[in-house]
Design a protein around this motif. Structure first.
Motif, PDB file in Angstrom:
ATOM      1  N   LYS A 155       0.848  -1.185   0.000  1.00 56.31           N
ATOM      2  CA  LYS A 155       0.000   0.000   0.000  1.00 56.31           C
ATOM      3  C   LYS A 155       0.890   1.244   0.000  1.00 56.31           C
ATOM      4  O   LYS A 155       1.476   1.581   1.031  1.00 56.31           O
ATOM      5  CB  LYS A 155      -0.911   0.011   1.232  1.00 56.31           C
ATOM      6  CG  LYS A 155      -1.814  -1.215   1.343  1.00 56.31           C
ATOM      7  CD  LYS A 155      -2.762  -1.329   0.157  1.00 56.31           C
ATOM      8  CE  LYS A 155      -3.666  -2.529   0.283  1.00 56.31           C
ATOM      9  NZ  LYS A 155      -4.477  -2.749  -0.933  1.00 56.31           N
ATOM     10  N   ASP A 161     -11.107   4.031   3.314  1.00 55.82           N
ATOM     11  CA  ASP A 161     -12.049   3.213   2.560  1.00 55.82           C
ATOM     12  C   ASP A 161     -11.412   1.951   1.985  1.00 55.82           C
ATOM     13  O   ASP A 161     -12.094   1.118   1.398  1.00 55.82           O
ATOM     14  CB  ASP A 161     -12.679   4.034   1.430  1.00 55.82           C
ATOM     15  CG  ASP A 161     -11.644   4.573   0.451  1.00 55.82           C
ATOM     16  OD1 ASP A 161     -10.464   4.671   0.843  1.00 55.82           O
ATOM     17  OD2 ASP A 161     -12.010   4.898  -0.687  1.00 55.82           O
ATOM     18  N   ARG A 162     -10.066   1.817   2.149  1.00 57.06           N
ATOM     19  CA  ARG A 162      -9.401   0.630   1.613  1.00 57.06           C
ATOM     20  C   ARG A 162      -8.769  -0.230   2.703  1.00 57.06           C
ATOM     21  O   ARG A 162      -8.194  -1.270   2.407  1.00 57.06           O
ATOM     22  CB  ARG A 162      -8.321   1.044   0.611  1.00 57.06           C
ATOM     23  CG  ARG A 162      -8.889   1.727  -0.624  1.00 57.06           C
ATOM     24  CD  ARG A 162      -7.810   2.059  -1.623  1.00 57.06           C
ATOM     25  NE  ARG A 162      -6.790   2.936  -1.073  1.00 57.06           N
ATOM     26  CZ  ARG A 162      -5.904   3.585  -1.823  1.00 57.06           C
ATOM     27  NH1 ARG A 162      -5.933   3.454  -3.126  1.00 57.06           N
ATOM     28  NH2 ARG A 162      -5.011   4.364  -1.266  1.00 57.06           N
ATOM     29  N   ASN A 165     -10.012  -3.919   3.055  1.00 54.29           N
ATOM     30  CA  ASN A 165      -9.591  -4.861   2.023  1.00 54.29           C
ATOM     31  C   ASN A 165      -8.360  -5.637   2.459  1.00 54.29           C
ATOM     32  O   ASN A 165      -8.272  -6.855   2.268  1.00 54.29           O
ATOM     33  CB  ASN A 165      -9.296  -4.109   0.717  1.00 54.29           C
ATOM     34  CG  ASN A 165     -10.539  -3.556   0.068  1.00 54.29           C
ATOM     35  OD1 ASN A 165     -11.642  -4.002   0.355  1.00 54.29           O
ATOM     36  ND2 ASN A 165     -10.378  -2.575  -0.802  1.00 54.29           N
TER      37      ASN A 165
END
Length: 253
Positions: A155, A161-162, A165
Motif C-alpha cells: 500500500k 475506505d481501503r 480490504n
C-alpha cells in the motif's frame, strides 16, 4: 510535494516532506503518476527489494524460492482446493451466490517455494523414495503445486475506505488454507501514523506492517514534536510495526 502525502492534510504534507528529505536522493516526474500506476510501481519496487534480499539470504533459508506479482492463491498448494470450488460455483448459480468470490485472492506480491526433486532431498543420504512421504508439498515427485511462503500487501498510501480490504484478504488467507499458514504482511509508505495504525493495530489479521522509512518517520515525528510519536512507538514496542529492512529477515523465519 511528495506523492505519498495527502495534499488536503497539513500534517501528512509536513511529515511526508521531512521523511523524503531525510531519505535523500529521489526521483522526480514531470507529472505525478496516476494512483493505480503509482501503486503498481510501489508493488514492483517491493517485489524487487524482497527478491534481491532473499537471494542474499539463501544460506539461512535454502530452497527454490521465487518472488512474483499478480498470482492468485489457488495456484499454491495450501489453496489449490479453491480452484475446484470456483469451477463448481461456475456451474451452479446457487452455489456461486452462497460462496461469493471473496476467497479468490490475488496478493500484490508473493514469495513462493517450488517443490524439490528427490535428488536434492536425497543429496546427503537416502531419505525418501516411492514408499514414503507421498503427500508432502516439498516433493516434486508428488505432483504438487508450489507452496505460498508469504503474501505481501503493498500500500503506497492508506485510505480509510481501503483498510478493510487488507484485513479481509489476510483473514481469508488464514481461514481458507489447508496446511501451513504463509507469512501475511503489509508494506506501506504512508506517512500518517493514525492511518498506519488502522492496519497495524490489533492481532490476528497479519504478522506485521512494514514502513518503507521507519527510522526517518520516527525522527521526523520527534523533531516536529508530534503527539502521534507515542502511537508509532506503541506499534513498534508491540511488534506491530517494523522497518522495511526487517522484512526479508523476518520472511526467512
Amino acid at each position: 510535494m511528495p506523492s505519498i502525502a495527502d495534499v488536503s492534510n497539513r500534517p501528512s504534507r509536513e511529515i511526508a516532506t521531512s521523511v523524503v528529505a531525510k531519505i535523500g536522493k529521489t526521483k522526480s516526474y514531470a507529472e505525478k503518476p496516476a494512483g493505480q500506476t503509482a501503486g503498481s510501481m510501489f508493488e514492483t519496487a517491493c517485489q524487487n527489494f524482497i527478491d534481491d534480499c532473499f537471494k542474499q539470504l539463501l544460506h539461512l533459508r535454502p530452497g527454490a524460492f521465487e518472488v512474483a506479482k499478480g498470482q492468485a492463491i489457488a495456484q499454491f498448494d495450501q489453496y489449490a482446493h479453491l480452484e475446484e470450488l470456483r469451477i463448481l460455483s461456475d456451474k451452479n448459480k446457487e452455489l456461486r451466490t452462497l460462496l461469493g468470490s471473496d476467497y479468490l485472492i490475488k496478493p500484490d506480491v508473493v514469495v513462493l517455494r517450488h517443490p524439490e526433486p528427490d535428488a536434492s532431498i536425497n543429496r546427503n543420504r537416502l531419505l525418501v523414495d516411492d514408499t514414503v512421504a507421498r503427500k508432502t508439498a516439498l516433493r516434486e515427485a508428488n505432483g504438487v503445486k508450489p507452496t505460498l511462503h508469504a503474501s505481501v500487501s503493498c500500500k503506497l498510501t492508506i485510505r480509510s475506505d481501503r483498510v478493510q480490504n487488507t484485513r479481509s484478504e489476510a483473514l481469508n488467507l488464514v481461514r481458507n488454507r489447508k496446511g501451513r499458514l504463509p507469512h501475511i504482511v503489509a508494506v506501506t509508505a504512508e506517512p500518517a501514523p493514525s492511518r498506519i495504525a488502522s492496519i497495524a493495530m490489533g492481532t490476528g489479521d497479519m504478522d506485521c506492517v512494514y514502513n518503507f522509512a521507519l527510522p526517518e518517520l520516527v525522527e521526523t515525528l520527534r523533531e516536529q514534536e508530534r503527539e502521534t510519536l507515542e502511537l508509532v512507538e506503541t506499534m513498534i514496542d508491540g511488534q506491530r510495526l517494523r522497518d522495511i529492512a526487517d522484512l526479508p529477515l523476518d520472511l526467512v523465519i
